[in-house]
Scaffold this motif. Structure first.
Motif, PDB file in Angstrom:
ATOM      1  N   ARG A 162      21.569 -15.371  25.076  1.00  0.00           N
ATOM      2  CA  ARG A 162      21.976 -16.280  26.146  1.00  0.00           C
ATOM      3  C   ARG A 162      22.210 -15.564  27.463  1.00  0.00           C
ATOM      4  O   ARG A 162      22.609 -16.193  28.449  1.00  0.00           O
ATOM      5  N   GLY A 163      21.975 -14.252  27.484  1.00  0.00           N
ATOM      6  CA  GLY A 163      22.123 -13.497  28.720  1.00  0.00           C
ATOM      7  C   GLY A 163      23.529 -13.027  29.004  1.00  0.00           C
ATOM      8  O   GLY A 163      23.821 -12.599  30.120  1.00  0.00           O
ATOM      9  N   LYS A 164      24.421 -13.093  28.008  1.00  0.00           N
ATOM     10  CA  LYS A 164      25.793 -12.631  28.189  1.00  0.00           C
ATOM     11  C   LYS A 164      25.842 -11.107  28.110  1.00  0.00           C
ATOM     12  O   LYS A 164      25.033 -10.475  27.448  1.00  0.00           O
ATOM     13  N   VAL A 165      26.816 -10.532  28.795  1.00  0.00           N
ATOM     14  CA  VAL A 165      27.012  -9.087  28.769  1.00  0.00           C
ATOM     15  C   VAL A 165      27.811  -8.729  27.524  1.00  0.00           C
ATOM     16  O   VAL A 165      28.915  -9.249  27.313  1.00  0.00           O
ATOM     17  N   CYS A 166      27.254  -7.861  26.700  1.00  0.00           N
ATOM     18  CA  CYS A 166      27.908  -7.463  25.458  1.00  0.00           C
ATOM     19  C   CYS A 166      27.928  -5.939  25.371  1.00  0.00           C
ATOM     20  O   CYS A 166      26.944  -5.281  25.699  1.00  0.00           O
ATOM     21  N   SER A 167      29.031  -5.414  24.921  1.00  0.00           N
ATOM     22  CA  SER A 167      29.142  -3.981  24.685  1.00  0.00           C
ATOM     23  C   SER A 167      28.809  -3.689  23.229  1.00  0.00           C
ATOM     24  O   SER A 167      29.389  -4.287  22.311  1.00  0.00           O
ATOM     25  N   LEU A 168      27.874  -2.767  23.017  1.00  0.00           N
ATOM     26  CA  LEU A 168      27.466  -2.405  21.657  1.00  0.00           C
ATOM     27  C   LEU A 168      28.203  -1.181  21.148  1.00  0.00           C
ATOM     28  O   LEU A 168      27.934  -0.725  20.027  1.00  0.00           O
ATOM     29  N   GLU A 169      29.099  -0.625  21.953  1.00  0.00           N
ATOM     30  CA  GLU A 169      29.778   0.609  21.572  1.00  0.00           C
ATOM     31  C   GLU A 169      30.704   0.416  20.376  1.00  0.00           C
ATOM     32  O   GLU A 169      31.041   1.387  19.691  1.00  0.00           O
ATOM     33  N   ARG A 170      31.144  -0.816  20.123  1.00  0.00           N
ATOM     34  CA  ARG A 170      32.048  -1.051  18.997  1.00  0.00           C
ATOM     35  C   ARG A 170      31.343  -0.870  17.654  1.00  0.00           C
ATOM     36  O   ARG A 170      31.998  -0.697  16.628  1.00  0.00           O
ATOM     37  N   PHE A 171      30.001  -0.909  17.649  1.00  0.00           N
ATOM     38  CA  PHE A 171      29.256  -0.689  16.404  1.00  0.00           C
ATOM     39  C   PHE A 171      29.079   0.816  16.219  1.00  0.00           C
ATOM     40  O   PHE A 171      28.144   1.428  16.747  1.00  0.00           O
ATOM     41  N   ARG A 172      30.000   1.423  15.471  1.00  0.00           N
ATOM     42  CA  ARG A 172      30.027   2.881  15.363  1.00  0.00           C
ATOM     43  C   ARG A 172      29.358   3.389  14.091  1.00  0.00           C
ATOM     44  O   ARG A 172      28.696   4.421  14.104  1.00  0.00           O
ATOM     45  N   SER A 173      29.507   2.691  13.013  1.00  0.00           N
ATOM     46  CA  SER A 173      28.947   3.173  11.753  1.00  0.00           C
ATOM     47  C   SER A 173      27.455   2.884  11.682  1.00  0.00           C
ATOM     48  O   SER A 173      26.940   1.982  12.354  1.00  0.00           O
ATOM     49  N   LEU A 174      26.757   3.659  10.880  1.00  0.00           N
ATOM     50  CA  LEU A 174      25.322   3.466  10.711  1.00  0.00           C
ATOM     51  C   LEU A 174      25.017   2.101  10.121  1.00  0.00           C
ATOM     52  O   LEU A 174      24.051   1.439  10.525  1.00  0.00           O
ATOM     53  N   GLN A 175      25.855   1.670   9.183  1.00  0.00           N
ATOM     54  CA  GLN A 175      25.621   0.374   8.556  1.00  0.00           C
ATOM     55  C   GLN A 175      25.715  -0.761   9.577  1.00  0.00           C
ATOM     56  O   GLN A 175      24.887  -1.677   9.585  1.00  0.00           O
ATOM     57  N   ASP A 176      26.719  -0.699  10.458  1.00  0.00           N
ATOM     58  CA  ASP A 176      26.862  -1.745  11.475  1.00  0.00           C
ATOM     59  C   ASP A 176      25.670  -1.746  12.434  1.00  0.00           C
ATOM     60  O   ASP A 176      25.200  -2.808  12.846  1.00  0.00           O
ATOM     61  N   LYS A 177      25.203  -0.590  12.785  1.00  0.00           N
ATOM     62  CA  LYS A 177      24.063  -0.501  13.704  1.00  0.00           C
ATOM     63  C   LYS A 177      22.796  -1.061  13.075  1.00  0.00           C
ATOM     64  O   LYS A 177      22.010  -1.754  13.750  1.00  0.00           O
ATOM     65  N   LEU A 178      22.599  -0.785  11.804  1.00  0.00           N
ATOM     66  CA  LEU A 178      21.405  -1.311  11.138  1.00  0.00           C
ATOM     67  C   LEU A 178      21.500  -2.825  10.958  1.00  0.00           C
ATOM     68  O   LEU A 178      20.490  -3.534  11.073  1.00  0.00           O
ATOM     69  N   VAL A 179      22.686  -3.326  10.661  1.00  0.00           N
ATOM     70  CA  VAL A 179      22.861  -4.781  10.567  1.00  0.00           C
ATOM     71  C   VAL A 179      22.579  -5.430  11.920  1.00  0.00           C
ATOM     72  O   VAL A 179      21.931  -6.483  12.008  1.00  0.00           O
ATOM     73  N   LEU A 180      23.053  -4.805  12.993  1.00  0.00           N
ATOM     74  CA  LEU A 180      22.786  -5.320  14.334  1.00  0.00           C
ATOM     75  C   LEU A 180      21.287  -5.339  14.623  1.00  0.00           C
ATOM     76  O   LEU A 180      20.760  -6.316  15.174  1.00  0.00           O
ATOM     77  N   LEU A 181      20.567  -4.283  14.234  1.00  0.00           N
ATOM     78  CA  LEU A 181      19.117  -4.236  14.444  1.00  0.00           C
ATOM     79  C   LEU A 181      18.410  -5.318  13.636  1.00  0.00           C
ATOM     80  O   LEU A 181      17.489  -5.981  14.139  1.00  0.00           O
ATOM     81  N   ASP A 182      18.831  -5.507  12.375  1.00  0.00           N
ATOM     82  CA  ASP A 182      18.208  -6.544  11.539  1.00  0.00           C
ATOM     83  C   ASP A 182      18.449  -7.935  12.125  1.00  0.00           C
ATOM     84  O   ASP A 182      17.553  -8.794  12.092  1.00  0.00           O
ATOM     85  N   GLU A 183      19.647  -8.174  12.651  1.00  0.00           N
ATOM     86  CA  GLU A 183      19.930  -9.476  13.266  1.00  0.00           C
ATOM     87  C   GLU A 183      19.077  -9.673  14.522  1.00  0.00           C
ATOM     88  O   GLU A 183      18.605 -10.778  14.796  1.00  0.00           O
TER      89      GLU A 183
END
Length: 491
Positions: free
Chosen positions: A164-185
């Motif tokens: 939707r064009g909102k500004v989001c900080s991705l720094e809170r995703f620190r673990s590898l698992q969270d980052k991969l879940v974010l990529l899959d989403e």
């Protein structure tokens, strides 16, 4: 006077003014706004012309009920603002900024903002000072919007907000698992911009080995990253990724593309020579070899022609000076250049058109098309005629065009060929309808007359007679054909 004071007291106690407040607004802020509006409303009942108003000083002594009301309002505002932080105290310091010297200004002139010295402010201006405005804006942001600044978002919600064009900080995703879940989403959302944004975050926060290993099983994200690296020119990371994936041909092709960044022709030639040994396919290796050979030829031709042009030893260079260098030009451009400046040279020279055709295996259609354009531009009609003249085994000559004579006519016409030359090649067009259209379009009257005569179409020939100039040779020829008794007309 006592009656006037009684009316004022009644006015203040029966005031209908109420401040509009949101559900989440502070009561103290509402009282401050209501006091401000009440003080401003005095302008409606106070007039400069009232002779019975007493003059007051800023010594703090109460004079009449109006002064008492103001003092009460100020006391109420001061008590409601107690307990605030230091920023509010700074903002409210404007109330204490009034000078303490004795003044003879009337209260009505103060309320109406008619200050006579630049050091005075009206009370309404003081209430609307910047410090108060920063503390209590007119409209506060709804509480729902404060959630935009929250970091407590799931990967799915984060992806939706990014879409939707909102500004989001991705720094809170620190673990590898969270980052991969974010990529899959992000991949599941089918939004290329979001996928690229997440990949940039992963590229910055993960080691290359881990990133490459995880992308190997995520082909969609892998394709996005490869395309992104190509667009941004991150050649080293791209080569490392392709080597990790064991894509040897793509590695070789990426290395070959680096020649575009080399400006010096000698260095580019040496680089292409090295590229021949890269693990290309057999077909691609042949193309790389041709590229190297072509550049080598261009260097030789350029050096020789530059010398001839500078010395003035060649007539064609004096009559048609070169407009650009031949270096790094495509093969077709090089062939056109050779057909323009070196058409009559022997096949053994590097600049000969026939040598280029043989070395690079140029098809007949491409060669004829390029040579025709070059010689027609020079108006060398004899060379054009020789280009299409062939002999059979009996020694008879015949004109043949691998590109079709209708295209020959169009190229000749674009180069302003005379009508006599055009008519010769329009006659060679096999299709009758195409021949008539070309002859009519380019005003080849003789071809039109001869075609209608061969078709024995008297009506069309008579109609065409109206299109030619009266008294011209074409009109006489049409009359001669129409009066020929040996022709058996179809109509």
């Amino acid at each position: 006077m006592s009656r006037a004071r009684a009316d004022e007291e009644e006015y203040w106690h029966s005031s209908k003014f109420r401040a509009f407040t949101f559900d989440d607004e502070d009561d103290e802020l509402s009282q401050l706004k209501e006091s401000k509006r009440a003080v401003n409303s005095l302008r409606d009942i106070v007039d400069d012309d009232d002779d019975d108003l007493e003059r007051v000083s800023w010594s703090g002594e109460p004079v009449g009920s109006i002064s008492w009301s103001i003092k009460e309002t100020a006391c109420s505002s001061t008590s409601s603002l107690e307990g605030r932080d230091s920023s509010l105290q700074k903002g409210s310091s404007s109330y204490a900024a009034f000078p303490k010297q004795v003044s003879s200004y009337s209260l009505s002139s103060l309320f109406k903002g008619r200050t006579k010295l630049p050091s005075f402010q009206s009370l309404s201006d003081a209430l609307s000072d910047t410090g108060v405005k920063n503390y209590a804006p007119e409209l506060r942001r709804p509480k729902a919007e404060y959630k935009d600044y929250s970091n407590d978002w799931s990967p799915k919600d984060t992806v939706r907000r990014m879409q939707r064009g909102k500004v989001c900080s991705l720094e809170r995703f620190r673990s590898l698992q969270d980052k991969l879940v974010l990529l899959d989403e992000a991949v599941a959302g089918h939004d290329g911009n979001v996928i690229t944004a997440v990949l940039i975050f992963l590229k910055r926060t993960l080691r290359r080995e881990i990133l490459f290993r995880e992308l190997e099983v995520r082909q969609v994200a892998l394709c996005h990253l490869i395309h992104f690296l190509k667009e941004t020119g991150e050649q080293k990371l791209l080569l490392d990724l392709l080597r990790f994936l064991d894509r040897t041909e793509e590695v070789a092709l990426s290395q070959y593309r680096e020649h575009l960044n080399i400006q010096d022709v000698e260095k580019r030639r040496e680089f292409l020579k090295v590229c021949i040994g890269l693990p290309f396919s057999a077909e691609d290796t042949s193309h790389i070899q041709d590229h190297y050979t072509l550049l080598e030829r261009q260097i030789i031709i350029e050096a020789n022609d530059r010398h001839l042009e500078t010395a003035g030893q060649s007539e064609i260079f004096r009559k048609y000076p070169r407009k650009a260098s031949i270096l790094n030009m495509p093969l077709v451009t090089t062939l056109f250049y050779s057909c323009f400046y070196h058409y009559t040279e022997a096949e053994g020279t590097f600049s000969s058109p026939t040598n280029l055709k043989k070395t690079f295996k140029i098809p007949d259609k491409q060669y004829v098309l390029t040579a025709l354009a070059a010689r027609a531009k020079l108006r060398a009609w004899d060379d054009v005629d020789a280009l299409f003249t062939t002999k059979n085994w009996l020694g008879y000559t015949k004109k043949k065009a691998p590109i079709g004579f209708h295209r020959v006519v169009e190229i000749l016409q674009r180069n302003n060929a005379p009508v006599q030359v055009l008519q010769e090649y329009v006659r060679l067009v096999e299709d009758v309808e195409t021949r008539l259209n070309l002859a009519t379009k380019y005003k080849c009257h003789d071809v039109v007359i001869e075609t209608y005569r061969d078709l024995k179409d008297r009506i069309q020939l008579t109609a065409y007679k109206c299109k030619v100039e009266r008294g011209s040779a074409e009109e006489e020829k049409i009359n001669s054909v129409l009066n020929n008794m040996q022709i058996r007309w179809k109509n």
